[in-house]
Motif scaffolding. Structure first.
Motif, PDB file in Angstrom:
ATOM      1  N   UNK A 141      49.774  56.054  98.123  1.00 25.05           N
ATOM      2  CA  UNK A 141      50.547  54.876  97.734  1.00 25.05           C
ATOM      3  C   UNK A 141      51.799  54.790  98.593  1.00 25.05           C
ATOM      4  N   UNK A 142      52.393  55.939  98.862  1.00 21.22           N
ATOM      5  CA  UNK A 142      53.523  56.046  99.788  1.00 21.22           C
ATOM      6  C   UNK A 142      53.484  57.448 100.373  1.00 21.22           C
ATOM      7  N   UNK A 143      54.513  57.834 101.074  1.00 25.16           N
ATOM      8  CA  UNK A 143      54.481  59.114 101.782  1.00 25.16           C
ATOM      9  C   UNK A 143      54.401  60.310 100.834  1.00 25.16           C
ATOM     10  N   UNK A 144      54.793  60.123  99.576  1.00 28.78           N
ATOM     11  CA  UNK A 144      54.856  61.250  98.657  1.00 28.78           C
ATOM     12  C   UNK A 144      53.824  61.177  97.531  1.00 28.78           C
ATOM     13  N   UNK A 145      53.238  60.011  97.300  1.00 27.84           N
ATOM     14  CA  UNK A 145      52.409  59.822  96.111  1.00 27.84           C
ATOM     15  C   UNK A 145      50.989  59.445  96.482  1.00 27.84           C
ATOM     16  N   UNK A 146      50.030  60.178  95.937  1.00 28.40           N
ATOM     17  CA  UNK A 146      48.626  59.866  96.163  1.00 28.40           C
ATOM     18  C   UNK A 146      48.252  58.591  95.420  1.00 28.40           C
ATOM     19  N   UNK A 147      47.309  57.836  95.994  1.00 28.63           N
ATOM     20  CA  UNK A 147      46.849  56.619  95.345  1.00 28.63           C
ATOM     21  C   UNK A 147      46.111  56.951  94.059  1.00 28.63           C
ATOM     22  N   UNK A 148      45.246  57.950  94.124  1.00 27.55           N
ATOM     23  CA  UNK A 148      44.502  58.404  92.953  1.00 27.55           C
ATOM     24  C   UNK A 148      44.996  59.789  92.553  1.00 27.55           C
ATOM     25  N   UNK A 149      45.687  59.864  91.427  1.00 29.83           N
ATOM     26  CA  UNK A 149      46.137  61.168  90.934  1.00 29.83           C
ATOM     27  C   UNK A 149      44.969  61.961  90.361  1.00 29.83           C
ATOM     28  N   UNK A 150      43.944  61.252  89.890  1.00 31.76           N
ATOM     29  CA  UNK A 150      42.730  61.881  89.372  1.00 31.76           C
ATOM     30  C   UNK A 150      41.540  61.087  89.886  1.00 31.76           C
ATOM     31  N   UNK A 151      40.362  61.561  89.596  1.00 27.70           N
ATOM     32  CA  UNK A 151      39.152  60.807  89.923  1.00 27.70           C
ATOM     33  C   UNK A 151      39.140  59.503  89.118  1.00 27.70           C
ATOM     34  N   UNK A 152      38.368  58.534  89.566  1.00 27.73           N
ATOM     35  CA  UNK A 152      38.296  57.245  88.880  1.00 27.73           C
ATOM     36  C   UNK A 152      37.775  57.438  87.461  1.00 27.73           C
ATOM     37  N   UNK A 153      38.501  56.838  86.497  1.00 28.08           N
ATOM     38  CA  UNK A 153      38.166  57.028  85.084  1.00 28.08           C
ATOM     39  C   UNK A 153      38.203  55.704  84.323  1.00 28.08           C
ATOM     40  N   UNK A 154      37.893  54.618  84.990  1.00 26.56           N
ATOM     41  CA  UNK A 154      37.993  53.324  84.318  1.00 26.56           C
ATOM     42  C   UNK A 154      36.946  53.132  83.229  1.00 26.56           C
ATOM     43  N   UNK A 155      35.804  53.796  83.320  1.00 27.54           N
ATOM     44  CA  UNK A 155      34.837  53.714  82.227  1.00 27.54           C
ATOM     45  C   UNK A 155      35.438  54.314  80.957  1.00 27.54           C
ATOM     46  N   UNK A 156      36.162  55.417  81.105  1.00 23.21           N
ATOM     47  CA  UNK A 156      36.832  56.011  79.950  1.00 23.21           C
ATOM     48  C   UNK A 156      37.960  55.123  79.444  1.00 23.21           C
ATOM     49  N   UNK A 157      38.675  54.484  80.359  1.00 22.10           N
ATOM     50  CA  UNK A 157      39.752  53.571  79.948  1.00 22.10           C
ATOM     51  C   UNK A 157      39.196  52.429  79.098  1.00 22.10           C
ATOM     52  N   UNK A 158      38.064  51.875  79.506  1.00 24.84           N
ATOM     53  CA  UNK A 158      37.464  50.798  78.728  1.00 24.84           C
ATOM     54  C   UNK A 158      36.913  51.316  77.400  1.00 24.84           C
ATOM     55  N   UNK A 159      36.388  52.530  77.378  1.00 24.87           N
ATOM     56  CA  UNK A 159      35.943  53.107  76.109  1.00 24.87           C
ATOM     57  C   UNK A 159      37.131  53.255  75.154  1.00 24.87           C
ATOM     58  N   UNK A 160      38.274  53.650  75.696  1.00 23.64           N
ATOM     59  CA  UNK A 160      39.487  53.738  74.880  1.00 23.64           C
ATOM     60  C   UNK A 160      39.794  52.389  74.227  1.00 23.64           C
ATOM     61  N   UNK A 161      39.743  51.317  75.003  1.00 27.48           N
ATOM     62  CA  UNK A 161      40.054  49.999  74.456  1.00 27.48           C
ATOM     63  C   UNK A 161      39.023  49.576  73.416  1.00 27.48           C
ATOM     64  N   UNK A 162      37.761  49.687  73.765  1.00 28.82           N
ATOM     65  CA  UNK A 162      36.688  49.150  72.926  1.00 28.82           C
ATOM     66  C   UNK A 162      36.397  50.036  71.707  1.00 28.82           C
ATOM     67  N   UNK A 163      36.391  51.351  71.886  1.00 33.26           N
ATOM     68  CA  UNK A 163      35.966  52.249  70.814  1.00 33.26           C
ATOM     69  C   UNK A 163      37.111  52.794  69.965  1.00 33.26           C
ATOM     70  N   UNK A 164      38.337  52.788  70.525  1.00 33.39           N
ATOM     71  CA  UNK A 164      39.461  53.374  69.788  1.00 33.39           C
ATOM     72  C   UNK A 164      40.543  52.350  69.460  1.00 33.39           C
ATOM     73  N   UNK A 165      41.020  51.635  70.468  1.00 30.47           N
ATOM     74  CA  UNK A 165      42.134  50.723  70.248  1.00 30.47           C
ATOM     75  C   UNK A 165      41.725  49.474  69.466  1.00 30.47           C
TER      76      UNK A 165
END
Length: 309
Positions: A141-165
């Motif tokens: 993202x810049x000289x000090x920060x990685x674009x992806x801090x972790x592997x892609x987890x958008x399927x889990x993010x959507x599960x959070x919205x749909x199944x929990x939130x």
């Protein structure tokens, strides 16, 4: 193959605030804050629930789920001093009877996990191995920060919205729980995850607003297979245009200038998939840049398109 990165610090919401309480600004409507909403899928995060003036438990309300929640209501707490003014804009539209009465669920982003949470996972997994490795291991993202801090987890993010939130919201507030009254919206990477949400969960979301959608996925267009992969995914997964609405837009300045050659390709996919002016809108805004100030100025358009009666 080498993939060049244009080092721009313009992706909205990349820096999250650390405020513990809602700022004392002139509030329109009322807010309920859930600190560190627990999830079995993603990191805990703040969720703000906005209720319109006169919220009445005896009535039922549509629900709009929005990403980058810390950027939506109060410029005194945001990293760049800007906000979407969602409360003022939506309340005015409700008062003018231009949209149905709606609750907003504002999901704060995860800070360093934002890109991993919002990058559509199935298109990511369909990318060439070298590109996936580059994005995870090298993209910055810049000289000090990685674009992806972790592997892609958008399927889990959507599960959070749909199944929990969503079950929490529907059980604690007076909501219309059906698809026809459940919507999702965001900008930039939030536009991508909104597109992904309505494709992955067409039975849950009846409409999506994708402002300044970040089709490059990174910060470069040249030799970038990501936009075509998004188009291919949409071609195979867009929901039924007879039962869904989708809104796109983009500006012409700063990071939005990259989208001028990419959005028309997505528009072609929409036409191929049977969408027309009744269920799909794409708008170009001359002079608008990649900022909350720009999204604030045109927010009323997607709100009326999705929430209009």
């Amino acid at each position: 193959m080498k993939y060049s990165i244009l080092l721009l610090a313009l992706l909205a919401g990349c820096i999250s605030t650390n405020k513990e309480k809602m700022a004392q600004k002139n509030v329109v409507g009322t807010f309920e804050r859930i600190e560190k909403f627990h999830s079995d899928y993603i990191s805990s995060r703040t969720v703000d629930i906005w209720l319109p003036n006169g919220y009445d438990k005896g009535k039922k309300y549509a629900v709009l789920y929005m990403h980058d929640g810390q950027m939506l209501f109060d410029s005194t707490t945001t990293w760049n001093g800007q906000e979407w003014s969602v409360d003022e804009t939506l309340q005015q539209l409700i008062d003018e009877d231009q949209v149905r009465e709606t609750i907003v669920v504002a999901i704060w982003n995860g800070g360093e996990t934002r890109h991993a949470d919002y990058f559509p996972q199935k298109p990511f997994e369909a990318l060439p191995d070298e590109m996936r490795k580059y994005l995870i291991d090298e993209a910055q993202r810049n000289e000090e920060t990685a674009l992806f801090a972790t592997d892609v987890r958008s399927d889990d993010y959507l599960k959070f919205i749909v199944e929990e939130l969503k079950p929490y919201v529907d059980s604690h507030f007076s909501t219309l729980t059906n698809r026809e009254n459940t919507f999702v919206a965001g900008s930039s990477m939030g536009g991508l995850i909104s597109m992904y949400a309505i494709c992955e969960y067409p039975q849950v979301f009846g409409g999506a607003a994708c402002l300044s959608t970040h089709w490059p996925g990174t910060f470069a267009i040249e030799n970038n297979p990501i936009p075509e992969q998004f188009a291919t995914y949409m071609r195979n997964n867009l929901p039924d245009p007879q039962t869904h609405k989708i809104y796109f837009d983009y500006g012409t300045e700063t990071l939005d200038a990259m989208y001028q050659e990419l959005q028309p390709k997505i528009d072609s996919v929409m036409v191929e998939s049977g969408y027309d002016s009744a269920n799909w809108m794409t708008r170009k805004f001359e002079g608008h840049d990649h900022s909350e100030r720009s999204w604030q100025s045109r927010l009323h358009i997607p709100l009326k398109f999705l929430l209009g009666s």
